[in-house]
Design a protein around this motif. Structure first.
Motif, mmCIF file in Angstrom:
data_model
loop_
_atom_site.group_PDB
_atom_site.id
_atom_site.type_symbol
_atom_site.label_atom_id
_atom_site.label_comp_id
_atom_site.label_asym_id
_atom_site.label_seq_id
_atom_site.Cartn_x
_atom_site.Cartn_y
_atom_site.Cartn_z
ATOM 1 N N ASN A 2 0.867 -1.245 0.086
ATOM 2 C CA ASN A 2 0.200 0.004 -0.064
ATOM 3 C C ASN A 2 0.821 1.324 -0.088
ATOM 4 O OD1 ASN A 2 0.657 0.430 2.584
ATOM 5 N ND2 ASN A 2 -0.670 -0.791 3.433
ATOM 6 N N GLU A 3 0.165 2.567 -0.154
ATOM 7 C CA GLU A 3 0.974 3.462 -0.081
ATOM 8 C C GLU A 3 1.896 3.776 0.980
ATOM 9 O OE1 GLU A 3 -3.247 4.780 1.195
ATOM 10 O OE2 GLU A 3 -2.349 3.479 0.384
ATOM 11 N N SER A 43 -3.522 1.075 -4.330
ATOM 12 C CA SER A 43 -4.698 1.158 -4.909
ATOM 13 C C SER A 43 -5.128 2.609 -4.858
ATOM 14 C CB SER A 43 -6.017 0.264 -4.334
ATOM 15 O OG SER A 43 -5.965 0.403 -3.078
ATOM 16 N N ALA A 44 -4.619 3.454 -3.922
ATOM 17 C CA ALA A 44 -5.007 4.874 -3.287
ATOM 18 C C ALA A 44 -5.181 5.734 -4.691
ATOM 19 C CB ALA A 44 -4.334 5.435 -2.325
ATOM 20 N N ASP A 45 -5.988 6.629 -4.613
ATOM 21 C CA ASP A 45 -6.105 7.671 -5.791
ATOM 22 C C ASP A 45 -5.415 8.813 -5.370
ATOM 23 O OD1 ASP A 45 -7.381 6.162 -8.047
ATOM 24 O OD2 ASP A 45 -9.013 6.340 -6.821
ATOM 25 N N LEU A 55 -1.752 12.282 -1.729
ATOM 26 C CA LEU A 55 -2.757 11.242 -1.252
ATOM 27 C C LEU A 55 -3.331 11.545 -0.008
ATOM 28 C CD1 LEU A 55 -0.165 8.118 -2.243
ATOM 29 C CD2 LEU A 55 -2.549 8.499 -3.038
ATOM 30 N N SER A 57 -4.611 9.895 2.353
ATOM 31 C CA SER A 57 -4.424 9.025 3.337
ATOM 32 C C SER A 57 -2.959 9.520 3.893
ATOM 33 C CB SER A 57 -4.457 7.555 2.944
ATOM 34 O OG SER A 57 -3.671 7.291 1.638
#
Length: 143
Positions: A2-3, A43-45, A55, A57
């Protein structure tokens, strides 16, 4: 992966940096992964904020901070990154790692994915418009 895993890896390699620089490096890592490896790193946009791609997040973790380091992402796990991901990130860091946050932000402001996501909004307007992965792949594939 993930990010957060990617952020921790970048900060582990590059050391402390501004939060804005981290955001832009994450953006270019994602863009070039889609071009070179034909897959997204996470997957984060990204959203088309006034200072360039962000991002949310990651922003939620560094909100109010100017400098960030790997300790912020202590729950992230760099071992989730496969060899292709590490190689792509390393290549991006070779090209963009010595640039300033402002230089990277200015670069994103000249590129189609951010410009298209911003649309007709004024340069300083708040925006949560998503920068589509499709627009990123199309633009960076053409460079």
């Amino acid at each position: 992966m993930n990010e957060f895993d990617v952020a921790k890896y970048i900060l582990g390699k590059e050391g402390e940096m501004s939060a804005m620089k981290l955001q832009k490096l994450l953006y270019y890592c994602q863009a070039w992964s889609m071009v070179w490896d034909e897959c997204e790193l996470f997957s984060a946009d990204f959203e088309a904020w006034a200072n360039g791609p962000v991002l949310s997040s990651i922003y939620d973790i560094h909100r109010g901070m100017f400098k960030v380091n790997a300790d912020l992402f202590d729950s992230a796990d760099e071992s989730n990154l496969d060899e292709d991901a590490r190689d792509t990130i390393d290549q991006v860091l070779k090209v963009y790692g010595d640039k300033t946050a402002q230089w990277l932000s200015n670069l994103t402001h000249e590129e189609t994915p951010w410009l298209n996501a911003r649309g007709e909004q004024s340069p300083l307007a708040r925006s949560n418009s998503v920068i589509s992965k499709g627009s990123m792949h199309e633009y960076y594939s053409g460079l």
